[in-house]
Design a protein around this motif. Sequence first.
Motif, PDB file in Angstrom:
ATOM      1  N   GLN A  15      17.150  15.732  28.661  1.00 49.48           N
ATOM      2  CA  GLN A  15      18.389  16.445  28.945  1.00 49.48           C
ATOM      3  C   GLN A  15      19.364  16.409  27.771  1.00 49.48           C
ATOM      4  OE1 GLN A  15      20.418  15.119  32.475  1.00 49.48           O
ATOM      5  NE2 GLN A  15      22.074  16.616  32.272  1.00 49.48           N
ATOM      6  N   TYR A  16      19.447  15.268  27.098  1.00 47.72           N
ATOM      7  CA  TYR A  16      20.438  15.100  26.029  1.00 47.72           C
ATOM      8  C   TYR A  16      19.822  14.898  24.650  1.00 47.72           C
ATOM      9  CZ  TYR A  16      23.596  14.205  29.975  1.00 47.72           C
ATOM     10  OH  TYR A  16      24.317  14.297  31.135  1.00 47.72           O
ATOM     11  N   LEU A  17      18.519  14.741  24.577  1.00 48.40           N
ATOM     12  CA  LEU A  17      17.869  14.302  23.347  1.00 48.40           C
ATOM     13  C   LEU A  17      18.120  15.236  22.163  1.00 48.40           C
ATOM     14  CD1 LEU A  17      16.037  12.329  21.878  1.00 48.40           C
ATOM     15  CD2 LEU A  17      14.057  13.545  22.826  1.00 48.40           C
ATOM     16  N   ALA A  18      17.952  16.528  22.361  1.00 50.65           N
ATOM     17  CA  ALA A  18      18.127  17.476  21.251  1.00 50.65           C
ATOM     18  C   ALA A  18      19.543  17.409  20.685  1.00 50.65           C
ATOM     19  CB  ALA A  18      17.795  18.894  21.714  1.00 50.65           C
ATOM     20  N   SER A  19      20.533  17.330  21.561  1.00 52.97           N
ATOM     21  CA  SER A  19      21.924  17.241  21.102  1.00 52.97           C
ATOM     22  C   SER A  19      22.155  15.969  20.305  1.00 52.97           C
ATOM     23  CB  SER A  19      22.878  17.281  22.297  1.00 52.97           C
ATOM     24  OG  SER A  19      22.793  18.503  22.979  1.00 52.97           O
ATOM     25  N   VAL A  24      22.748  13.558  14.614  1.00 49.71           N
ATOM     26  CA  VAL A  24      22.304  12.658  13.545  1.00 49.71           C
ATOM     27  C   VAL A  24      21.947  13.469  12.297  1.00 49.71           C
ATOM     28  CG1 VAL A  24      20.538  11.011  12.818  1.00 49.71           C
ATOM     29  CG2 VAL A  24      21.496  10.869  15.129  1.00 49.71           C
ATOM     30  N   LEU A  25      21.188  14.521  12.486  1.00 49.91           N
ATOM     31  CA  LEU A  25      20.745  15.318  11.338  1.00 49.91           C
ATOM     32  C   LEU A  25      21.877  16.091  10.673  1.00 49.91           C
ATOM     33  CD1 LEU A  25      17.323  16.666  12.708  1.00 49.91           C
ATOM     34  CD2 LEU A  25      17.780  14.644  11.291  1.00 49.91           C
ATOM     35  N   ALA A  26      22.991  16.238  11.378  1.00 51.65           N
ATOM     36  CA  ALA A  26      24.152  16.947  10.822  1.00 51.65           C
ATOM     37  C   ALA A  26      25.081  16.028  10.032  1.00 51.65           C
ATOM     38  CB  ALA A  26      24.936  17.616  11.953  1.00 51.65           C
ATOM     39  N   GLN A  27      24.689  14.786   9.826  1.00 54.11           N
ATOM     40  CA  GLN A  27      25.548  13.849   9.095  1.00 54.11           C
ATOM     41  C   GLN A  27      25.876  14.370   7.695  1.00 54.11           C
ATOM     42  OE1 GLN A  27      26.860  10.641  10.261  1.00 54.11           O
ATOM     43  NE2 GLN A  27      26.334  11.897  12.057  1.00 54.11           N
ATOM     44  N   THR A  28      27.125  14.175   7.282  1.00 55.64           N
ATOM     45  CA  THR A  28      27.521  14.590   5.933  1.00 55.64           C
ATOM     46  C   THR A  28      26.867  13.705   4.873  1.00 55.64           C
ATOM     47  OG1 THR A  28      29.523  13.226   6.133  1.00 55.64           O
ATOM     48  CG2 THR A  28      29.709  15.555   6.715  1.00 55.64           C
ATOM     49  N   ALA A  29      26.576  12.454   5.219  1.00 52.44           N
ATOM     50  CA  ALA A  29      25.784  11.577   4.339  1.00 52.44           C
ATOM     51  C   ALA A  29      24.307  11.822   4.657  1.00 52.44           C
ATOM     52  CB  ALA A  29      26.157  10.122   4.574  1.00 52.44           C
ATOM     53  N   SER A  90      19.759   7.738  22.975  1.00 49.91           N
ATOM     54  CA  SER A  90      19.284   9.121  22.997  1.00 49.91           C
ATOM     55  C   SER A  90      20.109  10.055  23.883  1.00 49.91           C
ATOM     56  CB  SER A  90      17.818   9.160  23.459  1.00 49.91           C
ATOM     57  OG  SER A  90      17.700   8.569  24.739  1.00 49.91           O
ATOM     58  N   ASP A  91      21.116   9.524  24.581  1.00 51.00           N
ATOM     59  CA  ASP A  91      22.001  10.398  25.355  1.00 51.00           C
ATOM     60  C   ASP A  91      23.428  10.377  24.808  1.00 51.00           C
ATOM     61  OD1 ASP A  91      22.389   7.785  26.067  1.00 51.00           O
ATOM     62  OD2 ASP A  91      22.451   8.123  28.230  1.00 51.00           O
ATOM     63  N   ASN A 203      28.091   8.502  26.147  1.00 53.51           N
ATOM     64  CA  ASN A 203      27.928   9.448  27.245  1.00 53.51           C
ATOM     65  C   ASN A 203      27.952   8.717  28.584  1.00 53.51           C
ATOM     66  OD1 ASN A 203      27.222  11.473  29.005  1.00 53.51           O
ATOM     67  ND2 ASN A 203      25.114  11.674  28.269  1.00 53.51           N
ATOM     68  N   ALA A 204      29.138   8.713  29.228  1.00 59.19           N
ATOM     69  CA  ALA A 204      29.263   8.097  30.549  1.00 59.19           C
ATOM     70  C   ALA A 204      28.975   9.103  31.660  1.00 59.19           C
ATOM     71  CB  ALA A 204      30.667   7.527  30.729  1.00 59.19           C
ATOM     72  N   ILE A 205      28.652  10.341  31.288  1.00 61.26           N
ATOM     73  CA  ILE A 205      28.301  11.369  32.284  1.00 61.26           C
ATOM     74  C   ILE A 205      26.914  11.099  32.834  1.00 61.26           C
ATOM     75  CG2 ILE A 205      27.942  13.840  32.668  1.00 61.26           C
ATOM     76  CD1 ILE A 205      29.807  14.335  30.255  1.00 61.26           C
ATOM     77  N   ASN A 206      26.040  10.569  31.958  1.00 61.40           N
ATOM     78  CA  ASN A 206      24.657  10.317  32.342  1.00 61.40           C
ATOM     79  C   ASN A 206      24.580   9.069  33.204  1.00 61.40           C
ATOM     80  OD1 ASN A 206      21.892  10.225  32.538  1.00 61.40           O
ATOM     81  ND2 ASN A 206      21.593   9.387  30.479  1.00 61.40           N
TER      82      ASN A 206
END
Length: 307
Positions: A15-19, A24-29, A90-91, A203-206
Amino acid sequence: MPLVSIIMPVYNAEQYLASSIDCVLAQTAKDFELLLVNDGSKDNSLAICREYEARDSRVRILDKPNGGVSSARNMGLDEARGEWIMFVDSDDWLTEDALAVCLEHVPEYDIIRFSYKRVEKRTTKDVPVRMATTPQQQLRLQLERRTTLAVWGGLYRRTLFTDNKIYFDPAFIYGEDWLVSMRLSLCCKSIKTLPHAYCYNYNAINMSSCTNTLTPAKVVQQLQVLKTIRGMIGGNKYRKSLRDTRCNIVRDLLRAFSPEESCEHIITVRDKIDFIDRWDVLLADISIRKKLCLFKFLRYCRAHGLQ
């Protein structure tokens, strides 16, 4: 070799893994590796991981039978190549500058701690990390549970784990982060806290997350973790903090569950924990209301076989 190894345990997280991976992959470093440790997922999680591994050379999949989050993190630690370690669930989600903010303070410090945001259905709450300028201050804050205990709240020099053989204990379902965080504070020489840097979104929604599902057994496990911690740090120097924390843990148990439930679970592990007595309660730095509640509970336990 990558500068940072980011370890993400994955179990039925589609449910949340891709996000989470995207953040992580969008890190500026950019100098990092992402270790996706698939812990025997039965949903689409492994397929999602494979898509990202094929797309980005920084992603590595570690696949194992289900053994829990501690065993997954341990596998990640064994396979990590980076000089620094970061954990992400992962969430949850990192802010895009999380790594860059932390890396501003290396190699001067062994641990860099940051604040986080607690994301709920209707609100987002800022949770600042408590300021600590020395490992000793951090250790006391952690012992008294007055700061973030989760390992995802920081960046760590990898040699802290390797040189001191620090691993997560799979025997603990609830409190394993607390124990590792204390061990890291004991072993490190320098620490930097960044109270104004909100680098992590929890993520406290999960509500399926194990950290969001409280049971009497999990609360009692905190008492067992506390006993292990006492053995690590020694009882005399931190006697007051140990006593206050033990009283507060039992208070948490009573607040969430009936005396019958609480007593039943404590009796099952009474030989493995340090239970409180009336002097603990009298001397504890807690409110009068909490003291009265604990005294009533001690009387109940005495009447039902827990001396």
